[in-house]
Design a protein around this motif. Structure first.
Motif, short mmCIF file in Angstrom:
data_model
loop_
_atom_site.label_atom_id
_atom_site.label_comp_id
_atom_site.label_asym_id
_atom_site.label_seq_id
_atom_site.Cartn_x
_atom_site.Cartn_y
_atom_site.Cartn_z
N SER A 187 7.52 18.35 -3.64
CA SER A 187 8.98 18.27 -3.75
C SER A 187 9.58 19.67 -3.77
CB SER A 187 9.39 17.48 -4.97
OG SER A 187 8.77 17.98 -6.10
N LYS A 229 12.69 10.43 3.96
CA LYS A 229 11.48 9.98 3.26
C LYS A 229 10.88 8.90 4.13
CE LYS A 229 11.56 10.81 -1.59
NZ LYS A 229 11.62 10.27 -2.93
N PRO A 266 16.09 11.21 -0.89
CA PRO A 266 15.57 12.54 -0.55
C PRO A 266 16.41 13.65 -1.18
CG PRO A 266 15.80 11.17 1.42
CD PRO A 266 16.48 10.44 0.31
N CYS A 322 20.69 12.15 4.34
CA CYS A 322 19.47 11.74 3.65
C CYS A 322 19.11 10.35 4.12
CB CYS A 322 19.70 11.70 2.15
SG CYS A 322 19.93 13.32 1.49
N CYS A 381 16.43 7.10 4.03
CA CYS A 381 15.30 6.37 3.45
C CYS A 381 14.72 5.54 4.59
CB CYS A 381 15.77 5.48 2.31
SG CYS A 381 16.63 6.37 1.01
N MET A 429 9.42 2.84 4.13
CA MET A 429 9.54 2.75 2.67
C MET A 429 9.66 1.30 2.19
SD MET A 429 12.18 5.78 1.56
CE MET A 429 11.79 5.69 -0.20
N GLU A 466 9.60 13.99 4.57
CA GLU A 466 8.96 14.22 3.27
C GLU A 466 7.97 13.09 3.00
OE1 GLU A 466 12.05 14.19 0.28
OE2 GLU A 466 10.58 14.07 -1.33
N GLN A 492 4.97 11.19 0.62
CA GLN A 492 4.67 10.97 -0.80
C GLN A 492 3.16 11.00 -0.99
OE1 GLN A 492 5.34 7.17 -2.48
NE2 GLN A 492 7.34 7.73 -3.24
#
Ligand code: GDP
Length: 422
Positions: free
Chosen positions: A17, A32, A56, A66, A68, A72, A216, A218
């Motif tokens: 992060s 993300k 994000p 941003c 998602c 996800m 990004e 995880q």
């Protein structure tokens, strides 16, 4: 064109992060691409302290979009709370969007997770993540686009709910009523409908317009459902190619893949950790001053974090799978007080040196091949340029670069957002 992907090169908690924050400073879009609210981080800035698990970190950069992503699984309740918390501190959330194809994590996924012995055994965080992905795979999930047609949601629940309630009954969990779920879906639809966008056009338009996009990831490659320490893995693929696969753009558009690795190994919960170190040494790592500054060693998941020496067999494997262009090496400051540092440069299995990553079961049996390095025994925490690091820290970095074949371009020297030497 600038498409950067930032992923973990180990088991998660590498300090991604912080690196995403670093690259997001110049980004137009932060995406993300997998996971849900099972990981996350605290961002402290002039507006306050924020716990981001779904949104994000680009949200703090004015004008940054941003996203998602489709890969996800998102708990709408959590997302709505996160949005409200950010907005309450006067930060705009108007640029937060959700892929219409992203999976809705439903309350019954959490109930299933809580009541599952199998999920317990592999160290689930009990947020319903694995169950939401399982429902996606068996085509029993709802997507965010479904919120735009509540009649369709009702018809889908008629198919889905009997299966879920039967499973909950067997597991000893509570039953869910269609009426209650429809009420929740209605609220989520009202609060989120303006944020739901078609993802493939969205991303490809951004790429066509030469926007700076940061993806990004995880967790890390050793938690990948296919390539990780199965079954102690997450339910998705935290690797660079999945950013393209899940978002719906060509992998040929990727410019740079950055692998984030910590200067040692750490693993929350169960699973093989070939280089696990004795507690007498790991206590020294845990006791650095930066620990007090908020590095909780797994407190987020409530699972004890086991510590090991740096395992370059793992980083080589991560580089092979991801195709790293650069490495960000974090937490080097945690080694500041060690007189001697071991680095695993390969494995022996049944007495023979091997050149591949063995299965998780075999990883329990490997014998790490170590190089012993001299510690630098001095604080690195104020250093801003890699060239100014102590000689022995530079040797440590050179060994990583030599074994992995990827340059280390960023070095984390403390938990603060700006504690990065370049
Ligand atoms: P992620 O799961 O990979 O996103 O990990 P985070 O970015 O949340 O980082 C995990 C922990 O490591 C956090 O507590 C960070 O403050 C801490 N951390 C990150 N980089 C460094 C570093 O260079 N040095 C130290 N000491 N801690 C760091």
């Amino acid at each position: 064109m600038s498409v950067k992907i930032i992923v973990g090169a180990q088991w998660g908690d590498e300090g991604k992060s912080k690196m995403v924050d670093y690259f997001a400073r110049n980004a137009d879009v932060v995406v993300k691409f997998q996971g849900g609210d099972n990981a996350g981080h605290t961002v402290i800035n002039s507006a306050g302290s924020f716990k981001l698990q779904i949104i994000p970190c680009g949200v703090f950069k004015s004008g940054c979009l941003c996203f998602c992503g489709t890969g996800m699984v998102i708990n709408p309740e959590k997302l709505i709370n996160e949005l409200a918390d950010i907005e309450a501190k006067s930060v705009s959330v108007e640029n937060v969007f959700i892929s219409s194809k992203a999976t809705i994590l439903m309350p019954y996924h959490i109930e299933l997770d809580k009541n599952s012995e199998g999920a317990n055994a592999v160290g689930s965080t009990k947020r319903g993540i694995g169950f939401a992905y399982a429902d996606k795979t068996r085509r029993l999930s709802l997507r965010f686009e479904d919120l735009l047609d509540l009649g369709y949601c009702a018809a889908r629940l008629d198919e889905i709910l009997p299966v879920i309630n039967a499973e909950l009954k067997m597991a000893g969990g509570k039953q869910f009523s269609k009426a209650n779920l429809m009420q929740s879906l209605g609220i989520w639809a009202r609060k989120l409908e303006n944020r739901i966008v078609e993802p493939v056009k969205f991303i490809n338009d951004q790429i066509k317009e030469n926007k700076k996009i940061v993806f990004e990831g995880q967790l890390g490659v050793m938690r990948d459902i296919d390539h990780g320490i199965f079954p102690f893995v997450t339910a998705s693929n935290p690797i660079a190619s999945y950013a393209a696969a899940s978002s719906g753009f060509s992998h040929k558009k990727i410019d740079k893949i950055i692998g984030v690795m910590e200067a040692f190994s750490s693993l929350a919960g169960r699973g093989p950790l070939a280089t696990e170190m004795p507690e007498s040494v790991s206590e020294k790592l845990k006791a650095t001053s930066s620990e007090k500054a908020g590095d909780e060693f797994g407190a987020r998941t409530g699972r004890a974090r086991r510590i090991g020496w740096l395992d370059l067999a793992v980083i080589k494997y991560a580089a092979q799978i991801n195709g790293f262009d650069e490495l960000a090496l974090t937490k080097i400051d945690k080694l500041d007080s060690l007189e001697e540092i071991k680095v695993c440069v390969g494995y022996k299995l049944n007495g023979e040196e091997i050149d591949y990553m063995p299965s998780a079961r075999e990883q329990l049996k490997v014998e790490p091949i170590y190089e012993i390095m001299q510690g630098w025994m001095t604080s690195t925490s104020k250093i801003t340029q890699i060239k100014d690091l102590p000689v022995d820290a530079k040797k440590y970095i050179e060994l990583i670069e030599k074994v992995v074949g990827v340059p280390v371009k960023y070095v984390g020297v403390g938990p603060g957002r700006s504690d990065i030497a370049t």
